[in-house]
Design an enzyme around this catalytic site. Structure first.
Site, PDB file in Angstrom:
ATOM      1  N   ASP A 105      12.891 -51.276-111.763  1.00 53.47           N
ATOM      2  CA  ASP A 105      13.104 -50.209-110.646  1.00 53.47           C
ATOM      3  C   ASP A 105      12.234 -50.715-109.542  1.00 53.47           C
ATOM      4  O   ASP A 105      11.505 -50.109-108.997  1.00 53.47           O
ATOM      5  CB  ASP A 105      12.353 -48.957-111.153  1.00 53.47           C
ATOM      6  N   HIS A 140      -7.344 -47.220-112.929  1.00 59.14           N
ATOM      7  CA  HIS A 140      -7.036 -46.823-111.612  1.00 59.14           C
ATOM      8  C   HIS A 140      -7.220 -48.151-110.723  1.00 59.14           C
ATOM      9  O   HIS A 140      -8.310 -48.908-110.953  1.00 59.14           O
ATOM     10  CB  HIS A 140      -8.227 -46.088-111.221  1.00 59.14           C
ATOM     11  N   LEU A 141      -6.105 -48.323-109.871  1.00 58.87           N
ATOM     12  CA  LEU A 141      -6.283 -49.577-108.855  1.00 58.87           C
ATOM     13  C   LEU A 141      -6.355 -49.171-107.657  1.00 58.87           C
ATOM     14  O   LEU A 141      -5.595 -48.346-107.060  1.00 58.87           O
ATOM     15  CB  LEU A 141      -5.176 -50.497-109.106  1.00 58.87           C
TER      16      LEU A 141
END
Length: 261
Positions: free
Chosen positions: A169, A44-45
């Site tokens: 992407d 999680h950032l």
């Protein structure tokens, strides 16, 4: 389908992480959940929109793209000295990736090829063309692609392409920052031509001039850059056509018309 997509993303994040050039969320595990669904667990950032660190993103993206080339140069030097150690990341001398990755939900053919033009034509544009053919039997697209195939090699005269690890992407929705600097995520990686990375970045905006200046100060534009960029954008327009429908047909055909002139 979800598992394949997540496994490709996990492999992509692992590959980028190993280069130690640009921050990505650390991948943890792809897990199967009850009911036949799949989840991808990663670090999680606390992220916010890219703003302050735009130029640094350009610099670090160039570092990512140059990483494999620098490994190759290091390898050459070490081969001339006795008893070289094993490198943490191996130099890659071909185009492709060791596993399937997905751009959107569509799988990409990443079989290794020694020639970039062959790889791009056969394993990027052709599968998109095959899907368009299958779904709509678009005659004009088919005829333009037949002409364009013959022209593609001429866009690469005198361009040396060393395989670069790509995010694959990199549009504005897949970049962010925190206090420490830029973050990129949701990759569809493979080893390809560094210019390919800038195609989707230029299509939907979200990247400032400071990003491009910083990037090109490390990797200057080679002759013919703009036309090749259009060729690379063709892949993304066709990919969008196959994802979202004929709203992207016009853009795809326009690029082909311009490139076959």
């Amino acid at each position: 389908q979800a598992r394949r997509m997540f496994e490709g993303e996990m492999a992509s994040l692992e590959a980028i992480l190993k280069t130690q050039t640009i921050k990505v969320p650390k991948p943890i595990k792809v897990v199967d959940l009850p009911g036949g669904t799949t989840a991808f667990v990663m670090e999680h950032l606390e992220m916010r929109g890219l703003n302050r660190h735009s130029a640094l993103l350009g610099t670090q993206l160039a570092d990512l793209h140059l990483h494999n080339q620098q490994l190759g140069e290091k390898l050459k030097k070490e081969q001339s000295t006795v008893g070289q150690g094993q490198m943490e990341v191996e130099f890659v001398d071909q185009f492709g990736f060791h596993t399937v990755t997905c751009c959107g939900y569509l799988p990409q053919v990443n079989d290794w090829q020694s020639d970039w033009v062959t790889f791009f034509a056969k394993q990027r544009i052709q599968p998109q063309m095959d899907m368009i053919e299958k779904n709509s039997g678009d005659r004009e697209a088919r005829e333009l692609w037949a002409q364009l195939q013959l022209k593609i090699p001429s866009l690469f005269c005198d361009v040396e392409i060393i395989p670069a690890l790509l995010h694959g992407d990199l549009w504005g929705g897949n970049v962010a920052e925190d206090d420490s600097g830029p973050i990129i995520f949701d990759p569809a990686s493979f080893y390809g031509h560094s210019e390919y990375e800038l195609a989707i970045a230029g299509m939907f905006g979200g990247f400032s001039s400071s990003f491009y200046s910083a990037y090109h100060s490390k990797i200057p534009k080679a002759a013919g850059f703009e036309r090749r960029l259009k060729l690379y954008q063709l892949f993304h327009y066709m990919n969008h056509w196959n994802h979202f429908g004929t709203g992207y047909r016009g853009s795809s055909l326009n690029i082909m018309r311009n490139l076959v002139k």
